[in-house]
Design a protein around this motif. Structure first.
Motif, mmCIF file in Angstrom:
data_model
loop_
_atom_site.group_PDB
_atom_site.id
_atom_site.type_symbol
_atom_site.label_atom_id
_atom_site.label_comp_id
_atom_site.label_asym_id
_atom_site.label_seq_id
_atom_site.Cartn_x
_atom_site.Cartn_y
_atom_site.Cartn_z
ATOM 1 N N GLY A 83 -2.449 6.024 2.910
ATOM 2 C CA GLY A 83 -1.101 5.691 3.372
ATOM 3 C C GLY A 83 -1.009 5.738 4.886
ATOM 4 N N SER B 197 0.838 -1.212 0.000
ATOM 5 C CA SER B 197 0.000 0.000 0.000
ATOM 6 C C SER B 197 0.863 1.248 0.000
ATOM 7 C CB SER B 197 -0.892 0.052 1.244
ATOM 8 O OG SER B 197 -1.847 -0.961 1.191
ATOM 9 N N VAL C 51 1.010 4.085 -2.785
ATOM 10 C CA VAL C 51 0.690 5.467 -2.412
ATOM 11 C C VAL C 51 1.883 6.389 -2.705
ATOM 12 C CG1 VAL C 51 0.269 6.982 -0.432
ATOM 13 C CG2 VAL C 51 -1.104 4.927 -0.741
ATOM 14 N N HIS D 257 -6.458 3.598 -1.790
ATOM 15 C CA HIS D 257 -7.338 4.742 -1.497
ATOM 16 C C HIS D 257 -8.720 4.560 -2.087
ATOM 17 C CE1 HIS D 257 -5.725 5.771 -5.427
ATOM 18 N NE2 HIS D 257 -6.523 6.798 -5.543
ATOM 19 N N LEU E 187 -5.105 9.927 -1.073
ATOM 20 C CA LEU E 187 -3.924 9.059 -1.096
ATOM 21 C C LEU E 187 -3.212 9.060 0.249
ATOM 22 C CD1 LEU E 187 -2.412 9.993 -4.557
ATOM 23 C CD2 LEU E 187 -3.030 7.701 -3.822
ATOM 24 N N THR E 188 -3.049 10.261 0.825
ATOM 25 C CA THR E 188 -2.327 10.370 2.079
ATOM 26 C C THR E 188 -3.076 9.666 3.208
ATOM 27 O OG1 THR E 188 -1.458 12.463 1.323
ATOM 28 C CG2 THR E 188 -1.248 12.015 3.663
#
Lengths: 102, 577
Positions: B396, B157, B161, B283, B392-393
């Motif tokens: 992550g 992952s 990401v 995500h 995305l963040t």
């Protein structure tokens, strides 16, 4: 979940019906989508000229345009077909099982 | 020559979508003069989203609030948010630019991004909603050794990401520089700080609503643009195609497949990466936990597919109509592309565009809607980048806090408050790393990164996910080695491909015409056709070889997992009957 209720649900005819019907339907729709998409890719790879034929004599629009749009629509329609059946038959079976075991 | 350069752009565009805009977004860009309308509209967006973040922060108390917006997002809202995750600025600008440069190939290219959605619907969406809680690793580790499976899921992952994020940050810096006239580093820092604010304070609630607002703005802006553009042709697509073919340097060839599909093997490999990569993006998968049940999960895919398909049809119209409409607007062209009368020279129609083909949609916005609409579309493009990097963040950060910290390190003994704190710290660290890498990679070639992210998602995440749901004989060992096999083979094969070996590492060879060109060690542009089957093979091999006592228990546990997966009995947040 306790093991005895897992065994009871697994053996239940409604559950058997649900998993068999859903699996068959999901695999069928997956196969159709892959056939449409990879079919298009293979036509593009091996017979691209065929997509460049005008939709009617004297027209600029080629058959490739409506076919491309149709592939986009087919993705939407296939998900719609799945939702329609899942909202009906699959949800009804699921509810019957849930009501019996929860 | 002109024809040649458009094919060159096309070759670079083979790398999937965040970087569909690769040529202009990675090369040198001309800085525009500061666009005040765009900046004011963007500030309105920022103030509104910060307001939402403040509101969301009041509602973000538990881990469930933080990771899944409390699980109260409806199917329709989630469909918009998913579509928002997919309609990145680069796909909007890149695909309309591709249609402008090469016509029909742009349509083929966009189709590849859509066909993964039905597959997600049929095989993944409801299943992961029933089995998981916060991350897709909840599903893959459901009946297996938590430490091993969550470790491999978290690593893949984070790799996905990271590559995706670097590509987006670099694209963001370039695009904002181009649209707003801001310095590159300032743009990257601004995107990073805003994104961190949304995620740290507002969690998934803020991230989702920012994404929904942006999706609505982008869809309405693109709709207005397509309708306004079509009005120049009396709403007759035939007229639009006719006029475009008359003036485009490609002539009638833009109405049929060009060189996007070089050979069937590469085309199928790219298709596999797009189709199954979509089903392995952390995500995207995370969004299925924001809805209350499997029924809403299924609805969200239906809406998302509709919105994304509609969006691609719009970008096709935008790109095609721009061929005709931009040619009538010499102000969008470099001086050397104009003749003595100040008209655009037709052989310079594609190559003479100031700012490159990524500016097609932006220029068309100005041509059909004036400066105000140009400002609107520029602001929407900026908003789009923000919303995508926030999603995305968050994905992550949850891999770090939920999978690595809570399950692997604390072994499930952490409490909610600590887990949220860890995810906020993880968000902060990821944000700083993203800013640093975004600045570090400014002049690097990042075109391969989104392609690699899709390939890893398709090769490391999807096979383990599919096998854990559908194959009762998989064991911890099979999932662990299979996941790593997919991850490593995808990365190694990408490094050996032309995009990295030739374009990034600089290895060259001599082509058929005797020119020195960048080359790869292997002829594949995308590893998926090898790495996906390899991952499945390793899952199978290490599972059947596993005769341990634990493996027997894991196989027996499949029946209980299957019951929950199929019926939703015992699922997170399931409604009691």
């Amino acid at each position: 979940m306790r093991q005895d209720s897992v065994d009871a649900i697994t053996a239940h005819p409604r559950y058997q019906e649900l998993i068999r019907a859903r699996k068959r339907f999901a695999l069928l729709l997956t196969a159709i989508m892959m056939l449409i998409y990879y079919g298009l890719i293979l036509v593009i790879a091996f017979a691209p000229d065929w997509l460049g034929v005008p939709v009617a004599p004297g027209m600029t629009m080629t058959v490739g345009i409506p076919i491309g749009i149709l592939v986009i629509l087919s993705a939407f329609i296939l998900t719609g077909i799945y939702v329609a059946r899942a909202n009906g038959q699959f949800d009804r079976l699921t509810k019957e099982i849930q009501e019996e075991f929860e | 020559m002109n024809r040649l350069s458009s094919w060159g752009i096309l070759a670079a565009l083979l790398v999937p979508f965040g970087l569909a805009a690769a040529p202009a977004l990675t090369g040198a860009v001309e800085q525009r003069s500061v666009n005040m309308t765009a900046i004011i509209m963007f500030l309105v967006f920022v103030v509104a989203t910060l307001g939402i973040t403040y509101w969301a922060s009041k509602r973000t108390r538990t881990t469930k609030d933080f990771y899944t917006a409390g699980g109260g997002i409806t199917g329709m809202q989630n469909g918009l948010a998913i579509a928002g995750d997919f309609m990145s600025a680069a796909s909007f600008l890149g695909i309309s630019g591709l249609v402008f440069a090469s016509g029909y190939d742009g349509l083929i290219y966009s189709i590849g991004f859509l066909v993964g959605w039905p597959i997600i619907m049929f095989l993944i969406a409801e299943q992961i909603r029933n089995l998981g809680k916060f991350t897709f690793a909840d599903v893959t580790s459901y009946r297996f050794g938590q430490t091993q499976i969550r470790t491999v899921a978290a690593i893949s992952s984070l790799v996905v990401v990271a590559f995706y994020l670097i590509a987006q940050m670099v694209g963001a810096g370039k695009l904002i520089q181009l649209l707003f006239g801001l310095e590159y580093w300032l743009a990257v820092v601004a995107v990073g700080l805003l994104m961190m604010t949304y995620v740290i304070f507002g969690g998934m609630t803020a991230t989702t609503w920012v994404q929904i607002i942006k999706a609505v703005l982008l869809l309405s802006g693109a709709t207005f643009m397509a309708v306004a553009a079509l009005s120049y042709f009396n709403f007759s697509p035939e007229q639009m195609f006719q006029q475009a073919v008359e003036i485009h340097p490609g002539g009638a060839a833009i109405m049929e497949p060009g060189s996007l599909v070089k050979d069937p093997i590469n085309a199928i490999s790219l298709g596999l990466a797009l189709m199954f990569g979509t089903a392995g993006l952390p995500h995207i998968l995370m969004r299925f936990f924001t809805v209350p049940n499997a029924k809403e999960a299924r609805k969200s895919v239906f809406y998302a597919t509709g919105f994304i398909g509609y969006f691609y049809i719009l970008t096709f119209i935008i790109g095609f109509s721009a061929i005709v409409l931009l040619a009538q607007n010499p102000q969008f062209y470099k001086p050397e592309a104009l003749n003595a009368d100040g008209k655009v020279m037709l052989d310079q129609l594609v190559s003479g565009l100031a700012g490159g083909t990524n500016m097609v949609a932006i220029n068309l916005a100005e041509a059909v809607g004036g400066n105000l609409f140009l400002g609107f579309i520029s602001a929407v493009a900026f908003a789009t980048i923000l919303a995508v990097v926030a999603g995305l963040t968050l994905a992550g950060a949850s891999a770090i806090s939920h999978d690595l910290y809570a399950s692997v390190i604390a072994k499930g003994r952490s409490n909610e408050a600590t887990e949220i704190k860890v995810s906020r710290i993880a968000t902060f660290v990821l944000g700083m790393v993203a800013i640093a890498l975004g600045i570090a990679f400014e002049s690097q070639n990042v075109a391969f990164m989104v392609g690699l992210a899709f390939a890893i998602a398709a090769s490391a995440n999807f096979p383990v996910l599919a096998a854990s749901i559908f194959w009762g004989k998989m064991t911890t060992r099979g999932a662990f080695y299979g996941g790593f096999a997919g991850l490593i083979s995808a990365v190694v094969l990408t490094i050996l491909s032309k995009a990295v070996w030739g374009d990034v590492l600089g290895f060259t060879g001599v082509n058929a015409e005797g020119q020195v060109v960048p080359v790869g060690l292997i002829p594949l542009d995308n590893p998926a056709i090898i790495s996906i089957p390899f991952a499945f093979f390793c899952i199978w091999l290490f599972s059947v070889l596993d005769q341990s006592e634990r493996a027997k228990l894991e196989r027996a546990a499949y029946f209980a997992q299957r019951v929950r997966c199929e019926t939703g009995i015992g699922a997170e947040g399931a409604v009691a009957h």
